[in-house]
Write a protein that holds these residues in place. Structure first.
Motif, PDB file in Angstrom:
ATOM      1  N   MET A   1       0.900  -1.087  -0.090  1.00  0.00           N
ATOM      2  CA  MET A   1       0.319   0.188   0.016  1.00  0.00           C
ATOM      3  C   MET A   1       0.962   1.218   0.068  1.00  0.00           C
ATOM      4  O   MET A   1       1.754   1.386   1.022  1.00  0.00           O
ATOM      5  N   ASP A   2       0.655   2.037  -0.785  1.00  0.00           N
ATOM      6  CA  ASP A   2       1.404   3.365  -0.846  1.00  0.00           C
ATOM      7  C   ASP A   2       0.683   4.613  -0.536  1.00  0.00           C
ATOM      8  O   ASP A   2      -0.665   4.530  -0.092  1.00  0.00           O
ATOM      9  N   SER A   3       1.137   5.570   0.080  1.00  0.00           N
ATOM     10  CA  SER A   3       0.560   6.887   0.521  1.00  0.00           C
ATOM     11  C   SER A   3      -0.316   7.534  -0.667  1.00  0.00           C
ATOM     12  O   SER A   3       0.109   7.132  -1.570  1.00  0.00           O
ATOM     13  N   PRO A  12       3.209  -0.339   5.265  1.00  0.00           N
ATOM     14  CA  PRO A  12       2.172  -0.365   4.419  1.00  0.00           C
ATOM     15  C   PRO A  12       0.745  -0.712   5.130  1.00  0.00           C
ATOM     16  O   PRO A  12       0.210  -0.160   4.461  1.00  0.00           O
ATOM     17  N   ASN A  13       0.868  -1.586   6.128  1.00  0.00           N
ATOM     18  CA  ASN A  13      -0.248  -2.098   6.746  1.00  0.00           C
ATOM     19  C   ASN A  13      -1.063  -1.059   7.536  1.00  0.00           C
ATOM     20  O   ASN A  13      -2.066  -1.312   8.167  1.00  0.00           O
ATOM     21  N   LEU A  14      -0.065   0.148   7.846  1.00  0.00           N
ATOM     22  CA  LEU A  14      -0.573   0.978   8.819  1.00  0.00           C
ATOM     23  C   LEU A  14      -1.207   2.270   8.107  1.00  0.00           C
ATOM     24  O   LEU A  14      -0.021   3.025   7.548  1.00  0.00           O
ATOM     25  N   ASN A  15      -1.972   3.038   8.514  1.00  0.00           N
ATOM     26  CA  ASN A  15      -2.474   4.177   7.896  1.00  0.00           C
ATOM     27  C   ASN A  15      -1.741   5.259   8.073  1.00  0.00           C
ATOM     28  O   ASN A  15      -1.644   6.465   7.543  1.00  0.00           O
ATOM     29  N   SER A  16      -1.326   5.073   9.750  1.00  0.00           N
ATOM     30  CA  SER A  16      -0.455   6.074  10.417  1.00  0.00           C
ATOM     31  C   SER A  16       1.078   6.106  10.068  1.00  0.00           C
ATOM     32  O   SER A  16       1.876   6.769  10.764  1.00  0.00           O
ATOM     33  N   SER A  17       1.400   5.226   9.047  1.00  0.00           N
ATOM     34  CA  SER A  17       2.773   5.089   8.885  1.00  0.00           C
ATOM     35  C   SER A  17       3.608   6.185   8.234  1.00  0.00           C
ATOM     36  O   SER A  17       2.918   6.909   7.491  1.00  0.00           O
ATOM     37  N   CYS A  18       4.689   6.543   8.397  1.00  0.00           N
ATOM     38  CA  CYS A  18       5.536   7.542   8.054  1.00  0.00           C
ATOM     39  C   CYS A  18       5.770   7.187   6.470  1.00  0.00           C
ATOM     40  O   CYS A  18       5.873   6.018   5.910  1.00  0.00           O
ATOM     41  N   ARG A  19       5.951   8.185   5.574  1.00  0.00           N
ATOM     42  CA  ARG A  19       6.221   8.068   4.195  1.00  0.00           C
ATOM     43  C   ARG A  19       7.912   7.525   4.275  1.00  0.00           C
ATOM     44  O   ARG A  19       8.737   7.862   5.132  1.00  0.00           O
ATOM     45  N   ARG A  20       8.329   6.870   3.292  1.00  0.00           N
ATOM     46  CA  ARG A  20       9.552   6.233   3.057  1.00  0.00           C
ATOM     47  C   ARG A  20      10.426   6.694   1.826  1.00  0.00           C
ATOM     48  O   ARG A  20       9.695   6.783   0.883  1.00  0.00           O
ATOM     49  N   LEU A  21      11.471   7.416   1.896  1.00  0.00           N
ATOM     50  CA  LEU A  21      12.321   7.816   0.800  1.00  0.00           C
ATOM     51  C   LEU A  21      12.853   6.643   0.155  1.00  0.00           C
ATOM     52  O   LEU A  21      13.896   6.066   0.881  1.00  0.00           O
ATOM     53  N   LEU A  22      12.319   6.170  -1.007  1.00  0.00           N
ATOM     54  CA  LEU A  22      13.387   5.172  -1.793  1.00  0.00           C
ATOM     55  C   LEU A  22      14.497   5.708  -2.309  1.00  0.00           C
ATOM     56  O   LEU A  22      14.445   6.606  -3.129  1.00  0.00           O
ATOM     57  N   ARG A  23      15.676   5.234  -2.043  1.00  0.00           N
ATOM     58  CA  ARG A  23      16.888   5.603  -2.686  1.00  0.00           C
ATOM     59  C   ARG A  23      17.083   4.696  -3.965  1.00  0.00           C
ATOM     60  O   ARG A  23      16.677   3.308  -3.929  1.00  0.00           O
ATOM     61  N   HIS A 178       4.138   6.283  12.683  1.00  0.00           N
ATOM     62  CA  HIS A 178       4.799   5.028  12.719  1.00  0.00           C
ATOM     63  C   HIS A 178       6.037   4.865  11.595  1.00  0.00           C
ATOM     64  O   HIS A 178       5.767   4.972  10.551  1.00  0.00           O
ATOM     65  N   GLY A 179       7.072   4.662  12.367  1.00  0.00           N
ATOM     66  CA  GLY A 179       8.375   4.601  11.683  1.00  0.00           C
ATOM     67  C   GLY A 179       9.316   5.715  12.031  1.00  0.00           C
ATOM     68  O   GLY A 179      10.290   5.943  11.313  1.00  0.00           O
ATOM     69  N   GLU A 180       9.284   6.495  12.895  1.00  0.00           N
ATOM     70  CA  GLU A 180       9.819   7.590  13.512  1.00  0.00           C
ATOM     71  C   GLU A 180      10.663   7.258  14.777  1.00  0.00           C
ATOM     72  O   GLU A 180       9.918   6.233  15.495  1.00  0.00           O
TER      73      GLU A 180
END
Length: 328
Positions: A1-3, A12-23, A178-180
């Motif tokens: 799931m993407d933002s 991806p399973n959490l709506n409150s997840s932080c965005r991730r920067l893909l390198r 989530h993710g910070e």
């Protein structure tokens, strides 16, 4: 799931997840290679210092015992903290959970404080060695040094427990998603920490080193004036070795200041210390690099360390009585 804006999520399973920067894969591979190299180099170099001082009996001196303590803290930084900080920077997400979010900053700041305390103690010992040689042996004993090291490790862990009390109790209180793993030290405790762990110790080290430097210069003049005397070789040789030790101490202090000063930039400009700052990772890695540079300084300026490394890699330490080899 993407933002909603197309950026992937840390979880991806959490709506409150932080965005991730893909390198890009090439960039990520390069960063992981650098991380592995620096972390492994830090661990190996400091392990060589620890093993050398522990193995060779001639190196069992008060000053080297302090270097041993410094190398242990630097090794732990390279083994425990560098991989965690590198993973966090490369992945741009905190993937290690709540407990590690609480413990990682605490271990980092505690080990940094221990390294700083060891540097101060090394400066004091070097000062007494050169500036008060008559009372050196009575004041600087192995028992006293071991007590000071124990107090340094204990006080550092207690002090940082107090500084990070709120974070340890609730490590997620400043996280926006989530993710910070955000650590915030308010202005007042940050200012106190600035003076306790940087300004005060740095002032002590610089003042002591300046005193050592002046004495070393005066001793160098004595050496020059005695070079023509054939019966005055031993004392000038000892003074010359002390001068080299003083120079090495000065280099250690300069490198320490170069690595530590940037990390206190937020406090100096009146900002709170926060791992959420955009430039925090850069400042933090400059600080961590001091743990890798210290043993490199030993290798460049301590002949006994180079000789110990040679004996280790040629496996001569496996010979009987290798502990009694004259390493100095």
């Amino acid at each position: 799931m993407d933002s909603t804006d197309g950026l992937p999520l840390c979880f991806p399973n959490l709506n409150s997840s932080c965005r991730r920067l893909l390198r890009p894969p090439s960039e990520a591979a390069l960063l992981y290679t650098l991380l592995a190299f620096v972390s492994l180099l830090t661990v190996i170099l400091n392990f060589l210092v620890i093993f050398s001082i522990s193995h060779f009996r001639q190196l069992h001196t008060p000053t080297n015992t302090l270097l041993l303590s410094l190398a242990v803290s630097d090794l732990l930084l390279g083994m425990l903290i560098m991989p965690i900080e590198g993973l966090h920077y490369i992945e741009t997400c905190w993937m290690l959970g709540r407990l590690m979010c609480a413990l990682s900053p605490y271990v980092l700041y505690s080990l940094i404080s221990i390294s700083l305390g060891d540097m101060v103690l090394i400066s004091v010992v070097r000062y007494l060695t050169i500036c008060d040689p008559l009372n050196y042996k009575s004041k600087i004993t192995m028992t006293n040094v071991n007590i000071c090291i124990s107090l340094c490790w204990t006080s550092s862990t207690i002090y940082n427990r107090l500084i990070l009390r709120e974070h340890l109790e609730n490590p997620e209180r400043f996280n926006s998603c989530h993710g910070e793993c955000v650590v915030v030290i308010d202005h007042i405790p940050g200012t106190v920490d600035l003076f306790v762990t940087f300004v005060g110790p740095s002032t002590v080290m610089v003042v002591l080193y300046m005193r050592v430097f002046l004495v070393a210069v005066s001793q160098a003049r004595v050496i020059q004036s005695q070079t023509a005397a054939p019966n005055a070789r031993v004392a000038p040789t000892a003074k010359k070795s002390q001068g080299k030790a003083a120079r090495t101490l000065g280099i250690l202090i300069v490198v320490f200041l170069m690595c530590f000063c940037p990390s206190y930039y937020p406090t100096l400009v009146g900002e709170v210390i926060s791992t959420g700052l955009s430039f925090y990772s850069v400042l933090n890695w400059i600080l961590l690099m001091n743990s890798c540079l210290n043993p490199l300084i030993y290798a460049l300026f301590y002949p006994w360390f180079r000789k110990a490394i040679k004996l280790i890699f040629t496996f001569k330490i496996l010979q009987s009585h290798s502990r009694d080899v004259m390493i100095i």
